[in-house]
Write an enzyme that holds these catalytic residues in place. Structure first.
Site, PDB file in Angstrom:
ATOM      1  N   CYS A 135       9.757  -7.836 -16.409  1.00 15.93           N
ATOM      2  CA  CYS A 135       8.891  -6.774 -15.915  1.00 15.93           C
ATOM      3  C   CYS A 135       8.267  -7.255 -14.601  1.00 15.93           C
ATOM      4  O   CYS A 135       7.518  -8.229 -14.569  1.00 15.93           O
ATOM      5  CB  CYS A 135       7.831  -6.491 -16.977  1.00 15.93           C
ATOM      6  SG  CYS A 135       6.676  -5.219 -16.509  1.00 15.93           S
ATOM      7  N   CYS A 146      -4.894   5.468 -12.823  1.00 14.97           N
ATOM      8  CA  CYS A 146      -4.692   6.117 -14.121  1.00 14.97           C
ATOM      9  C   CYS A 146      -5.766   5.589 -15.063  1.00 14.97           C
ATOM     10  O   CYS A 146      -6.048   4.385 -15.072  1.00 14.97           O
ATOM     11  CB  CYS A 146      -3.302   5.808 -14.671  1.00 14.97           C
ATOM     12  SG  CYS A 146      -2.006   6.431 -13.584  1.00 14.97           S
ATOM     13  N   CYS A 149      -5.138   2.674 -17.585  1.00 13.31           N
ATOM     14  CA  CYS A 149      -4.393   1.501 -17.088  1.00 13.31           C
ATOM     15  C   CYS A 149      -5.350   0.513 -16.440  1.00 13.31           C
ATOM     16  O   CYS A 149      -6.145   0.891 -15.578  1.00 13.31           O
ATOM     17  CB  CYS A 149      -3.342   1.952 -16.081  1.00 13.31           C
ATOM     18  SG  CYS A 149      -2.539   0.582 -15.227  1.00 13.31           S
ATOM     19  N   GLY A 212       1.318  -2.013 -10.048  1.00 21.16           N
ATOM     20  CA  GLY A 212       1.601  -1.219  -8.865  1.00 21.16           C
ATOM     21  C   GLY A 212       2.518  -0.036  -9.085  1.00 21.16           C
ATOM     22  O   GLY A 212       3.172   0.080 -10.114  1.00 21.16           O
ATOM     23  N   GLU A 213       2.539   0.847  -8.094  1.00 20.92           N
ATOM     24  CA  GLU A 213       3.406   2.030  -8.113  1.00 20.92           C
ATOM     25  C   GLU A 213       4.569   1.762  -7.158  1.00 20.92           C
ATOM     26  O   GLU A 213       4.405   1.793  -5.932  1.00 20.92           O
ATOM     27  CB  GLU A 213       2.593   3.256  -7.688  1.00 20.92           C
ATOM     28  CG  GLU A 213       3.421   4.494  -7.378  1.00 20.92           C
ATOM     29  CD  GLU A 213       4.434   4.857  -8.449  1.00 20.92           C
ATOM     30  OE1 GLU A 213       4.048   5.053  -9.619  1.00 20.92           O
ATOM     31  OE2 GLU A 213       5.639   4.930  -8.129  1.00 20.92           O
ATOM     32  N   HIS A 268       3.049  10.947 -20.076  1.00 20.10           N
ATOM     33  CA  HIS A 268       1.786  10.699 -20.780  1.00 20.10           C
ATOM     34  C   HIS A 268       0.997  11.922 -21.235  1.00 20.10           C
ATOM     35  O   HIS A 268       0.063  11.777 -22.027  1.00 20.10           O
ATOM     36  CB  HIS A 268       0.832   9.812 -19.957  1.00 20.10           C
ATOM     37  CG  HIS A 268       1.394   8.489 -19.584  1.00 20.10           C
ATOM     38  ND1 HIS A 268       2.140   7.709 -20.436  1.00 20.10           N
ATOM     39  CD2 HIS A 268       1.319   7.781 -18.423  1.00 20.10           C
ATOM     40  CE1 HIS A 268       2.496   6.596 -19.825  1.00 20.10           C
ATOM     41  NE2 HIS A 268       2.023   6.615 -18.604  1.00 20.10           N
ATOM     42  N   ASN A 345      -2.596  -0.058 -25.118  1.00 23.76           N
ATOM     43  CA  ASN A 345      -3.060  -1.443 -25.199  1.00 23.76           C
ATOM     44  C   ASN A 345      -4.482  -1.495 -24.635  1.00 23.76           C
ATOM     45  O   ASN A 345      -4.667  -1.332 -23.437  1.00 23.76           O
ATOM     46  CB  ASN A 345      -2.113  -2.310 -24.365  1.00 23.76           C
ATOM     47  CG  ASN A 345      -2.165  -3.742 -24.813  1.00 23.76           C
ATOM     48  OD1 ASN A 345      -3.192  -4.214 -25.286  1.00 23.76           O
ATOM     49  ND2 ASN A 345      -1.063  -4.428 -24.664  1.00 23.76           N
TER      50      ASN A 345
HETATM   51  N1  SAH Z   1       2.994   2.472 -11.721  1.00 25.78           N
HETATM   52  C1  SAH Z   1       4.174   2.684 -12.461  1.00 25.78           C
HETATM   53  C2  SAH Z   1       4.751   1.421 -13.077  1.00 25.78           C
HETATM   54  C3  SAH Z   1       3.790   0.414 -13.636  1.00 25.78           C
HETATM   55  S1  SAH Z   1       2.912   0.851 -15.107  1.00 25.78           S
HETATM   56  C4  SAH Z   1       3.930   3.724 -13.530  1.00 25.78           C
HETATM   57  O1  SAH Z   1       2.783   4.098 -13.742  1.00 25.78           O
HETATM   58  O2  SAH Z   1       4.898   4.180 -14.115  1.00 25.78           O
HETATM   59  C5  SAH Z   1       4.172   0.650 -16.370  1.00 25.78           C
HETATM   60  C6  SAH Z   1       3.899   1.468 -17.627  1.00 25.78           C
HETATM   61  O3  SAH Z   1       2.842   0.895 -18.407  1.00 25.78           O
HETATM   62  C7  SAH Z   1       3.485   2.901 -17.320  1.00 25.78           C
HETATM   63  O4  SAH Z   1       4.170   3.816 -18.149  1.00 25.78           O
HETATM   64  C8  SAH Z   1       2.024   2.854 -17.633  1.00 25.78           C
HETATM   65  O5  SAH Z   1       1.572   4.132 -17.875  1.00 25.78           O
HETATM   66  C9  SAH Z   1       1.964   1.923 -18.811  1.00 25.78           C
HETATM   67  N2  SAH Z   1       0.627   1.390 -19.101  1.00 25.78           N
HETATM   68  C10 SAH Z   1      -0.323   1.036 -18.220  1.00 25.78           C
HETATM   69  N3  SAH Z   1      -1.442   0.608 -18.858  1.00 25.78           N
HETATM   70  C11 SAH Z   1      -1.199   0.677 -20.172  1.00 25.78           C
HETATM   71  C12 SAH Z   1      -1.962   0.363 -21.351  1.00 25.78           C
HETATM   72  N4  SAH Z   1      -3.201  -0.112 -21.273  1.00 25.78           N
HETATM   73  N5  SAH Z   1      -1.383   0.565 -22.556  1.00 25.78           N
HETATM   74  C13 SAH Z   1      -0.115   1.042 -22.629  1.00 25.78           C
HETATM   75  N6  SAH Z   1       0.650   1.353 -21.568  1.00 25.78           N
HETATM   76  C14 SAH Z   1       0.119   1.179 -20.341  1.00 25.78           C
HETATM   77 FE1  SF4 Z   2      -1.108   4.381 -12.929  1.00 27.42          FE
HETATM   78 FE2  SF4 Z   2       1.075   2.813 -12.951  1.00 27.42          FE
HETATM   79 FE3  SF4 Z   2      -0.867   2.445 -11.104  1.00 27.42          FE
HETATM   80 FE4  SF4 Z   2      -1.342   1.824 -13.642  1.00 27.42          FE
HETATM   81  S1  SF4 Z   2       0.165   0.856 -12.309  1.00 27.42           S
HETATM   82  S2  SF4 Z   2      -2.710   2.950 -12.253  1.00 27.42           S
HETATM   83  S3  SF4 Z   2      -0.158   3.399 -14.741  1.00 27.42           S
HETATM   84  S4  SF4 Z   2       0.443   4.272 -11.335  1.00 27.42           S
END
Ligand code: SAH
Ligand code: SF4
Length: 418
Positions: A135, A146, A149, A212-213, A268, A345
């Protein structure tokens, strides 16, 4: 300290091309990791090799960097002994620094890494019976906030460079001892070609799901993944690479066309109200627009389905009605889809709780009953907090005073509430 002023940050706007070239090093040498083979050739020519030599040496060096994993020019045994110090004076083979490495009882490994200018980011390796998934992070922090997150509570510090992104894969290979034999030691021995096999390879898949995105750092992610897929180097198939996006609609078609990897979408939620709350980017690119971009994703088919990630948040997005609406939407857009249900999580200060196991199970069953695969992702590496954004927090807690810790928690709470 590296100068990263070239790396302008697009922020919470559509991706814009960012200047990408060499990050200067204090010692004046150029780090080759992250540069395309043609750029290496140009640099060798600029340093004084004639065109033919530059091309040949670039090809050889590329092979050593990405197929054999060497980090020292002295180890490049098919390059003339006198030429190796010439290369070492001018060029460098970098890796991210490891701040901390952790190993879970379930085999999951997590690394806290640091860029040469001192920014920390993470990488996680998850071994399974039939695959090993790395990962990878694309940015330090994230602009998108988000609400569930933890990375979203951190400020975006900067985009990672192609070298820092592909460097994660190289470092994982180093740590897992996975380079073809003879790459690091005994280099002057004649090598048996049979030793070049990749049998027993542990790292088989890559997911751009770390910090990151990735689609807000499009060019650098593309540059790094091109190196990962290059047949002369790491040679990982695009079918074994998945990019996860929170829904940066304008960059999705480019992702399919120009990178060609599998797509995962952080859906989501199935209503505007809830998705606006938990994935604020939804206010810019709504669910319909996002699902249409998925339907149009180049390369998606029943054999290569799009993964829809769905984090299970108690009393927020986890009802039977939500599951039915999810099925309806996926069918309406005729999407070749699988759903990945992710138990939330928790982290200190988070505004949500994870759904109960019974609720997750029922949600999964409803989606399955309508012919769409919806497995529940098993939490991995819980003993080492192997969820995005959490190793970094743990390390900070250890190294800083209590008041800093409290400040961090307060900030996270504030961000989660705001
Ligand atoms: N930014 C991108 C990729 C990184 S996040 C995205 O948002 O898709 C990777 C995944 O982990 C995403 O699906 C995100 O929503 C999820 N994720 C982030 N924080 C989390 C948490 N606390 N518990 C479960 N999943 C989480
Ligand atoms: Fe949202 Fe993905 Fe950025 Fe976390 S890493 S804030 S899930 S876009």
């Amino acid at each position: 300290m590296a100068d990263t002023t070239l790396m302008s940050i697009p922020g919470q706007i559509d991706p814009v091309p960012v200047a990408r070239d060499i990050t200067p090093r204090a010692d004046g040498r150029i780090d080759l990791i992250g540069l395309p083979k043609d750029r290496i050739r140009e640099l060798f020519a600029e340093a004084g090799l004639d065109a033919k030599q530059a091309k040949l040496r670039a090809k050889q060096v590329f092979h050593w960097l990405y197929h054999r994993g060497v980090t020292d020019f002295a180890a490049m045994t098919d390059i003339a002994k006198t030429m190796r110090p010439w290369l070492a004076e001018r060029f460098y083979i970098g890796r991210p620094d490891v701040v901390e490495a952790q190993h879970s009882t379930d085999g999951t490994r997590k690394w806290l890494l640091r860029t040469s200018d001192g920014h920390e980011f993470e990488m996680v390796f998850i071994p399974d019976a039939d695959r090993g998934t790395l990962c990878v992070s694309s940015q330090v922090g994230c602009t998108l906030n988000c609400r569930f997150c933890h990375t979203g509570t951190m400020k975006l510090v900067r985009n990672l460079t192609p070298g820092e992104i592909v460097g994660q894969v190289l470092l994982a290979r180093d740590s897992l001892g996975e380079w073809p034999k003879g790459s690091m030691a005994g280099l002057d021995e004649v090598e048996d070609s049979a030793e070049y096999t990749s049998d027993g390879r542990l790292l088989t898949n890559i997911v751009m799901m770390g910090m990151g995105e990735p689609l807000y750092n499009f060019d650098n992610v593309k540059g790094a993944l091109k190196l990962v897929m290059d047949g002369d180097g790491l040679a990982l198939s695009k079918r074994r690479i998945t990019l996860s996006t929170s829904g940066v609609v304008p960059a999705m078609a480019r992702c399919g066309e120009e990178i060609g990897v599998n797509l995962a979408v952080s859906l989501h939620a199935v209503t505007k109200e809830i998705r606006d709350e938990i994935v604020p980017l939804n206010k810019k690119y709504g669910i319909e627009e996002l699902l249409q971009a998925c339907a149009d994703y180049p390369g998606a088919s029943n054999a290569r389905r799009i993964t829809f990630e769905y984090v299970m948040l108690k009393d927020k997005n986890d009802s039977d009605e939500h599951a039915h609406e999810l099925v309806r939407l996926l069918k309406q857009y005729d999407l070749p889809a699988k759903v990945n249900l992710i138990p939330f999580n928790p982290w200190p200060g988070a505004a949500y709780e994870c759904s109960t196991p019974e609720r997750v199970k029922r949600f999964s069953e409803i989606v399955f009953e309508h012919g769409i695969s919806a497995p529940v992702r098993t939490p991995r590496g819980r003993d080492i907090d192997a969820a995005c954004g959490q190793l970094k927090t743990a390390a900070e807690k250890k190294s800083r005073a209590q008041r800093d810790r409290e400040a961090a928690t307060a900030e996270a709470t504030e961000a989660a509430a705001g």
